[in-house]
Scaffold this motif. Structure first.
Motif, PDB file in Angstrom:
ATOM      1  N   LEU A 132       0.821  -1.202   0.000  1.00 32.52           N
ATOM      2  CA  LEU A 132       0.000   0.000   0.000  1.00 32.52           C
ATOM      3  C   LEU A 132       0.861   1.260   0.000  1.00 32.52           C
ATOM      4  N   ILE A 133       2.008   1.200   0.677  1.00 31.95           N
ATOM      5  CA  ILE A 133       2.915   2.350   0.675  1.00 31.95           C
ATOM      6  C   ILE A 133       3.421   2.615  -0.735  1.00 31.95           C
ATOM      7  N   ASP A 134       3.839   1.552  -1.408  1.00 30.06           N
ATOM      8  CA  ASP A 134       4.330   1.692  -2.773  1.00 30.06           C
ATOM      9  C   ASP A 134       3.228   2.225  -3.681  1.00 30.06           C
ATOM     10  N   GLN A 135       2.002   1.704  -3.495  1.00 27.81           N
ATOM     11  CA  GLN A 135       0.868   2.173  -4.288  1.00 27.81           C
ATOM     12  C   GLN A 135       0.570   3.635  -3.985  1.00 27.81           C
ATOM     13  N   GLY A 136       0.700   4.004  -2.721  1.00 25.74           N
ATOM     14  CA  GLY A 136       0.410   5.375  -2.327  1.00 25.74           C
ATOM     15  C   GLY A 136       1.351   6.378  -2.961  1.00 25.74           C
ATOM     16  N   VAL A 137       2.662   6.100  -2.930  1.00 24.54           N
ATOM     17  CA  VAL A 137       3.619   7.060  -3.484  1.00 24.54           C
ATOM     18  C   VAL A 137       3.539   7.117  -5.002  1.00 24.54           C
ATOM     19  N   ARG A 138       2.953   6.116  -5.630  1.00 19.32           N
ATOM     20  CA  ARG A 138       2.770   6.117  -7.082  1.00 19.32           C
ATOM     21  C   ARG A 138       1.419   6.708  -7.484  1.00 19.32           C
ATOM     22  N   SER A 139       0.594   7.023  -6.498  1.00 18.97           N
ATOM     23  CA  SER A 139      -0.749   7.523  -6.777  1.00 18.97           C
ATOM     24  C   SER A 139      -0.722   9.012  -7.100  1.00 18.97           C
ATOM     25  N   SER A 140      -1.897   9.560  -7.341  1.00 20.72           N
ATOM     26  CA  SER A 140      -2.008  10.998  -7.608  1.00 20.72           C
ATOM     27  C   SER A 140      -2.202  11.806  -6.330  1.00 20.72           C
ATOM     28  N   ALA A 141      -1.989  11.198  -5.167  1.00 23.11           N
ATOM     29  CA  ALA A 141      -2.146  11.915  -3.904  1.00 23.11           C
ATOM     30  C   ALA A 141      -1.170  13.081  -3.818  1.00 23.11           C
ATOM     31  N   ASP A 142      -1.684  14.226  -3.368  1.00 19.59           N
ATOM     32  CA  ASP A 142      -0.795  15.365  -3.134  1.00 19.59           C
ATOM     33  C   ASP A 142       0.088  15.138  -1.919  1.00 19.59           C
ATOM     34  N   ALA A 143      -0.425  14.420  -0.923  1.00 22.53           N
ATOM     35  CA  ALA A 143       0.334  14.133   0.298  1.00 22.53           C
ATOM     36  C   ALA A 143       0.056  12.694   0.728  1.00 22.53           C
ATOM     37  N   VAL A 144       1.107  11.936   0.954  1.00 23.92           N
ATOM     38  CA  VAL A 144       0.988  10.565   1.452  1.00 23.92           C
ATOM     39  C   VAL A 144       1.304  10.575   2.942  1.00 23.92           C
TER      40      VAL A 144
END
Length: 301
Positions: free
Chosen positions: A45-57
């Motif tokens: 999920l961390i890897d997915q999060g940093v690859r996502s379009s989230a402005d802030a993880v």
């Protein structure tokens, strides 16, 4: 009246190195729309999060982690943040718990720590103490999740180290017995918005939308914007593009702002009536956000 200040330059952005060779633009944290909470015990999920379009993880070592696993989660997050190219915020445990100080001691020297989200903030001293242990260098997002925190939002917003306020809506409803209806949640949202503005902070971050329905997420993100909030917590990576789109100015907004500013410049930046200055302020704000979020006017195609 003399000439007004020229339109600001586009807000600066930078890039971060991801685990792969891919790179993405980073929105400044004071403008960040989507704040993605990621269970720190799940590397995928961390890897997915940093690859996502989230402005802030936001790596979560608070509610997402069982107490028996918190020490290991803390250690894993600290190690991850010491790895070159890894950057994130961390939601730490609240000030009243046995985990709070240990969280800060483990994270304070991590080069990839962008800041912390302090869970269940109820008092400005909790923000100040957190900021001080972090060496006075890392910003603190105060997550307000109770009636006491909402009532003290003004002082919390003014605490040294306070960077933005965020709304822990689920815990707030449990604390107060209030429903999730927009009418019921209008008061706490308004308190956070007014407190943020009075303290000179960026707009607050709204609570998350639970569930997988994007139409509901879109509707609730619209309420976020209507209430004057400028960010929203997200519970999954696929929520982030919806939140980003709704909280950003529309292309219609950007076209209007661009046209207004061109006209204002063409007439020598002369204020004609009392409506010009408010519209000028709105147009400049829209164009600054458009630059940060890469939103183009219709006529730019």
């Amino acid at each position: 009246m003399g000439k007004s200040t020229k339109l600001s330059e586009p807000l600066p952005t930078n890039t971060i190195d991801l685990p792969s060779t891919r790179r993405r633009t980073v929105v400044p944290a004071d403008l960040a729309r989507s704040w993605l909470l990621v269970n720190a015990t799940q590397p995928d999920l961390i890897d997915q999060g940093v690859r996502s379009s989230a402005d802030a993880v936001v790596l979560d070592i608070e509610d997402a982690v069982d107490p028996s696993r918190k020490p290991q989660a803390r250690e894993d997050v600290a190690r991850w943040l010491h790895t070159e190219g890894n950057n994130a915020w961390v939601r730490i445990n609240d000030y009243t718990t046995e985990f709070w100080r240990d969280d800060l001691e483990a994270l304070r020297h991590a080069p990839g720590l962008l800041g912390v989200m302090l869970a269940k903030t109820e008092d400005p001293e909790q923000v100040t103490a957190t900021h001080q242990i972090l060496g006075g260098q890392r910003p603190v997002v105060a997550l307000v999740e109770s009636a006491l925190g909402i009532e003290d939002a003004g002082r919390i917003a003014r605490a040294p180290g306070a960077f933005r306020l965020a709304f822990g809506s689920g815990d707030f409803r449990r604390d107060t017995g209030m429903s999730a209806d927009r009418e019921a949640m209008a008061y706490p949202r308004a308190r956070l918005v007014v407190a943020s503005r009075a303290a000179g902070l960026p707009g607050p971050v709204d609570g998350p939308t639970v569930g997988e329905s994007h139409p509901i997420l879109r509707e609730q993100s619209g309420i976020t914007v209507m209430m004057g909030m400028t960010g929203k917590l997200c519970l999954s990576a696929d929520q982030t593009p919806v939140v980003n789109e709704v909280i950003s100015p529309t292309r219609t907004d950007v076209s209007w702002a661009n046209t207004f500013l061109l006209d204002f410049t063409a007439r020598g930046e002369i204020v004609r009536d009392g409506s010009d200055l408010p519209r000028l302020g709105r147009a400049r704000k829209i164009m600054a956000l458009a630059a940060a979020f890469n939103v183009r006017p219709f006529d730019a195609d």
